[in-house]
Enzyme design. Structure first.
Site, PDB file in Angstrom:
ATOM      1  N   ASP A  66       0.800  -1.240   0.000  1.00 35.61           N
ATOM      2  CA  ASP A  66       0.000   0.000   0.000  1.00 35.61           C
ATOM      3  C   ASP A  66       0.830   1.286   0.000  1.00 35.61           C
ATOM      4  OD1 ASP A  66      -2.284  -1.463  -0.079  1.00 35.61           O
ATOM      5  OD2 ASP A  66      -2.825  -1.138   2.025  1.00 35.61           O
TER       6      ASP A  66
ATOM      7  N   HIS B 148      30.062   4.244  -1.088  1.00 36.72           N
ATOM      8  CA  HIS B 148      28.608   4.387  -1.189  1.00 36.72           C
ATOM      9  C   HIS B 148      27.920   4.300   0.179  1.00 36.72           C
ATOM     10  CE1 HIS B 148      28.586   3.314  -5.748  1.00 36.72           C
ATOM     11  NE2 HIS B 148      28.937   4.548  -5.510  1.00 36.72           N
TER      12      HIS B 148
ATOM     13  N   ASP C  68      28.384  13.899   1.073  1.00 35.46           N
ATOM     14  CA  ASP C  68      28.114  13.975  -0.373  1.00 35.46           C
ATOM     15  C   ASP C  68      26.602  14.001  -0.491  1.00 35.46           C
ATOM     16  OD1 ASP C  68      27.761  13.652  -3.084  1.00 35.46           O
ATOM     17  OD2 ASP C  68      29.187  11.987  -3.284  1.00 35.46           O
TER      18      ASP C  68
ATOM     19  N   ASP D 211      25.268  18.252  -7.049  1.00 33.74           N
ATOM     20  CA  ASP D 211      26.067  17.141  -6.523  1.00 33.74           C
ATOM     21  C   ASP D 211      27.297  17.730  -5.839  1.00 33.74           C
ATOM     22  OD1 ASP D 211      27.228  14.714  -6.017  1.00 33.74           O
ATOM     23  OD2 ASP D 211      27.536  14.139  -8.105  1.00 33.74           O
TER      24      ASP D 211
ATOM     25  N   HIS E 284      38.110   5.948  -7.947  1.00 31.89           N
ATOM     26  CA  HIS E 284      36.981   6.344  -8.806  1.00 31.89           C
ATOM     27  C   HIS E 284      37.429   7.414  -9.789  1.00 31.89           C
ATOM     28  CE1 HIS E 284      36.288  10.067  -6.476  1.00 31.89           C
ATOM     29  NE2 HIS E 284      36.364   9.342  -5.374  1.00 31.89           N
TER      30      HIS E 284
ATOM     31  N   HIS F 147      31.631  13.200 -13.713  1.00 34.69           N
ATOM     32  CA  HIS F 147      30.588  12.617 -14.577  1.00 34.69           C
ATOM     33  C   HIS F 147      29.721  13.771 -15.064  1.00 34.69           C
ATOM     34  CE1 HIS F 147      27.937  13.187 -11.077  1.00 34.69           C
ATOM     35  NE2 HIS F 147      28.907  12.643 -10.354  1.00 34.69           N
TER      36      HIS F 147
ATOM     37  N   HIS G 193      23.968  11.362 -12.423  1.00 29.43           N
ATOM     38  CA  HIS G 193      24.929  10.832 -13.404  1.00 29.43           C
ATOM     39  C   HIS G 193      24.216  10.993 -14.743  1.00 29.43           C
ATOM     40  CE1 HIS G 193      27.313   8.177 -10.343  1.00 29.43           C
ATOM     41  NE2 HIS G 193      27.311   9.454 -10.049  1.00 29.43           N
TER      42      HIS G 193
ATOM     43  N   GLU H  91      35.474  15.832  -8.793  1.00 32.96           N
ATOM     44  CA  GLU H  91      35.374  15.246  -7.453  1.00 32.96           C
ATOM     45  C   GLU H  91      36.501  14.285  -7.092  1.00 32.96           C
ATOM     46  OE1 GLU H  91      32.200  12.290  -7.041  1.00 32.96           O
ATOM     47  OE2 GLU H  91      31.387  12.936  -8.959  1.00 32.96           O
TER      48      GLU H  91
ATOM     49  N   TYR I 104      41.188   7.967   0.027  1.00 33.97           N
ATOM     50  CA  TYR I 104      40.554   7.108   1.039  1.00 33.97           C
ATOM     51  C   TYR I 104      41.624   6.159   1.568  1.00 33.97           C
ATOM     52  CZ  TYR I 104      36.987   8.997  -2.001  1.00 33.97           C
ATOM     53  OH  TYR I 104      36.246   9.867  -2.762  1.00 33.97           O
TER      54      TYR I 104
ATOM     55  N   ARG J 278      36.819  13.634   0.160  1.00 34.91           N
ATOM     56  CA  ARG J 278      36.450  13.963  -1.227  1.00 34.91           C
ATOM     57  C   ARG J 278      35.995  15.416  -1.246  1.00 34.91           C
ATOM     58  NH1 ARG J 278      33.565   9.996  -2.119  1.00 34.91           N
ATOM     59  NH2 ARG J 278      31.423  10.695  -1.819  1.00 34.91           N
TER      60      ARG J 278
ATOM     61  N   GLU K  31      33.940  17.820  -3.967  1.00 34.99           N
ATOM     62  CA  GLU K  31      33.200  17.719  -5.226  1.00 34.99           C
ATOM     63  C   GLU K  31      32.465  19.020  -5.523  1.00 34.99           C
ATOM     64  OE1 GLU K  31      29.982  14.814  -5.271  1.00 34.99           O
ATOM     65  OE2 GLU K  31      30.061  14.755  -7.453  1.00 34.99           O
TER      66      GLU K  31
HETATM   67  N1  GLY Z   1      26.834  11.627  -5.384  1.00 32.66           N
HETATM   68  C1  GLY Z   1      27.087  10.792  -6.468  1.00 32.66           C
HETATM   69  C2  GLY Z   1      28.359  11.128  -7.095  1.00 32.66           C
HETATM   70  O1  GLY Z   1      29.109  11.905  -6.554  1.00 32.66           O
HETATM   71  O2  GLY Z   1      28.648  10.694  -8.158  1.00 32.66           O
HETATM   72 MN    MN Z   2      29.301  13.127  -8.341  1.00 36.48          MN
HETATM   73 MN    MN Z   3      28.447  13.356  -5.153  1.00 34.23          MN
END
Ligand code: GLY
Ligand code: MN
Ligand code: MN
Length: 463
Positions: free
Chosen positions: A39, A246, A263, A274, A357, A361, A368, A411, A415, A432, A434
């Site tokens: 529901d 993540h 983030d 972002d 990473h 992006h 993304h 970004e 780590y 990080r 960004e």
């Molecule tokens: N928050 C998702 C990224 O930084 O790609």
């Molecule tokens: Mn990002």
């Molecule tokens: Mn991000």
């Protein structure tokens, strides 16, 4: 919805029609509603391609656009009982004047009307591999048209991926989009400042701080400023949690003396922002934290300098890696005797355990965002190389050439998981930084810098 925003959507539909040409027809559904549990549905979020072409946010809606630009909307019919439960519906009668489409019908008529709209078209365009079941529905519509060929119907002979056209259009943001993205970025920046200040204030008052306290500050500012929702699942990671890429905002204890990585950013009127900031929970960096923070910041500066029209999408990443790799050698994250020179570190990707990473992006309606990362005009230029870490053979194509109006994130991060090979003072530090950039002819505009990145500025605003 205003008349001026309608003209934005009309312009995009006209451009799409020009690209699919006479004989083309585009069929674009919005997203489907998703059940969360019994529901309860997840909050509905429109499909980005659909929204790009009409700005309509109701569920159960479809657009059909022909090569001459004629646009038909299928939408939920007016239904007093359903509207009492679920809210007002625009309805097919009001849709043409409200949205600037040429015709509108109830979505219950989609299956009966669509074969007629497809009749006589040569090419049907729809988004491939995004909407489960759409391919078989298309088969059904084409099949029903085929059963009538003896009566003179003409079935389209080709099917094309609509994303190929719309991805290219969406990749370069028009002024309407840029203005919304700037506003989204400003709201997100305010939210970060609010979370930073709350952290320092609570710790100074001797209160227990949890990740969710800071998450609450973000959400408060997003909604307070009119954003509809977070653009993605917020990461609020205290201490060692920052080394989990993540990680989500949870209940972790925010400890005096540790860093917090946030983030998180809002979606405003269909556009994402972002932002990541990493700050000392109590407002003052320790020596080792500051050393790594300054290194990440320097690598971001290098990436920003590499972001301009005419550069390749990979240039900011390559610039980042160069600075980070040299820094890792300098501060002892990498042992010079084992890792060798800067060129060796880059060649062997020995920086990878600390920076795993990419540096950015595309950003737009989706966090993304869509858009090819390879240069369309050079798609045939394939080279291969052997990956130093995995031994895999990688197929490389020339990276996308940046153009004014493209939007991307920058970004970089570091780590450091605990390991016997790594100086203990850096253990469990995750950083990080960004920001969101709009590419200009001469460089880029960082639209997220209402929240500072310099050590002194962060410490000042947390005092
Ligand atoms: N928050 C998702 C990224 O930084 O790609
Ligand atoms: Mn990002
Ligand atoms: Mn991000």
């Amino acid at each position: 919805m205003t008349v001026s925003s309608n003209s934005v959507y009309a312009r995009r539909r006209a451009e799409l029609a020009r690209q699919i040409g006479p004989g083309g027809i585009a069929v674009v559904p919005t997203a489907s509603e998703q059940q969360r549990n019994r529901d309860s549905d997840f909050l509905f979020r429109h499909d980005s391609y659909f929204y790009y072409l009409c700005g309509f946010t109701e569920p159960k809606a479809w657009l059909v656009i022909t090569g001459d630009g004629h646009t038909t909307l299928f939408c939920q019919p007016k239904d007093l009982e359903r509207e009492i439960w679920d809210g007002l519906r625009l309805g097919p009668e009001a849709a043409p004047p409200a949205l600037g489409v040429d015709a509108a019908f109830s979505v219950t008529e989609l299956d009966t009307r669509l074969p007629g709209l497809l009749d006589g078209c040569q090419t049907v365009w729809y988004p491939f591999a995004i909407h489960p079941g759409l391919e078989s529905r298309m088969d059904g519509w084409l099949g029903s048209l085929r059963t009538r060929v003896r009566y003179g119907t003409l079935c389209p002979q080709q099917q094309h991926d609509l994303c190929a056209v719309l991805d290219e259009m969406r990749l370069v943001k028009d002024t309407h989009e840029q203005a919304i993205m700037r506003r989204a970025a400003q709201i997100s920046a305010r939210a970060h400042i609010r979370a930073m200040q709350r952290s320092a204030r609570m710790l100074r008052a001797g209160q227990e701080v949890r990740e969710y306290h800071l998450d609450a500050e973000l959400l408060h500012e997003f909604r307070q400023c009119g954003s509809q929702y977070p653009a993605y699942g917020s990461i609020v990671a205290a201490g060692a949690n920052a080394c989990v890429l993540h990680y989500r905002a949870d209940a972790g204890l925010v400890r005096d003396g540790e860093l917090v990585l946030i983030d998180a950013a809002c979606e405003l009127d269909g556009y994402a922002s972002d932002i990541t900031r990493t700050f000392p929970a109590n407002g003052s960096f320790t020596g080792p934290q500051r050393t790594l923070y300054e290194l990440v910041l320097a690598s971001q500066d290098a990436a920003v300098a590499a972001t301009k029209a005419g550069a390749r999408f990979t240039d900011p990443h390559d610039a980042t890696v160069k600075v980070l790799a040299q820094g890792m050698l300098d501060v002892g994250l990498l042992d010079k005797n084992k890792a060798g020179t800067l060129d060796d570190v880059i060649e062997n990707r020995s920086y990878f355990p600390f920076y795993m990473h990419r540096t950015g992006h595309w950003l737009g309606m989706d966090v993304h965002d869509c858009g090819a990362y390879t240069e369309p005009s050079e798609i045939g230029q394939v080279s291969t190389r052997k990956d130093a870490l995995t031994g895999d053979i990688i197929r490389n194509r020339p990276a996308r050439i940046l153009r004014a109006g493209m939007a991307l994130t920058i970004e970089p991060g570091i780590y450091v998981r605990p390991s016997a090979n790594v100086p203990e003072q850096f253990h469990n530090i995750g950083i990080r930084i960004e920001d969101d950039a709009l590419v200009t002819d001469s460089g880029c505009e960082l639209i997220t810098r209402d929240v500072p990145v310099q050590v002194a500025e962060i410490e000042a605003l947390m005092r």
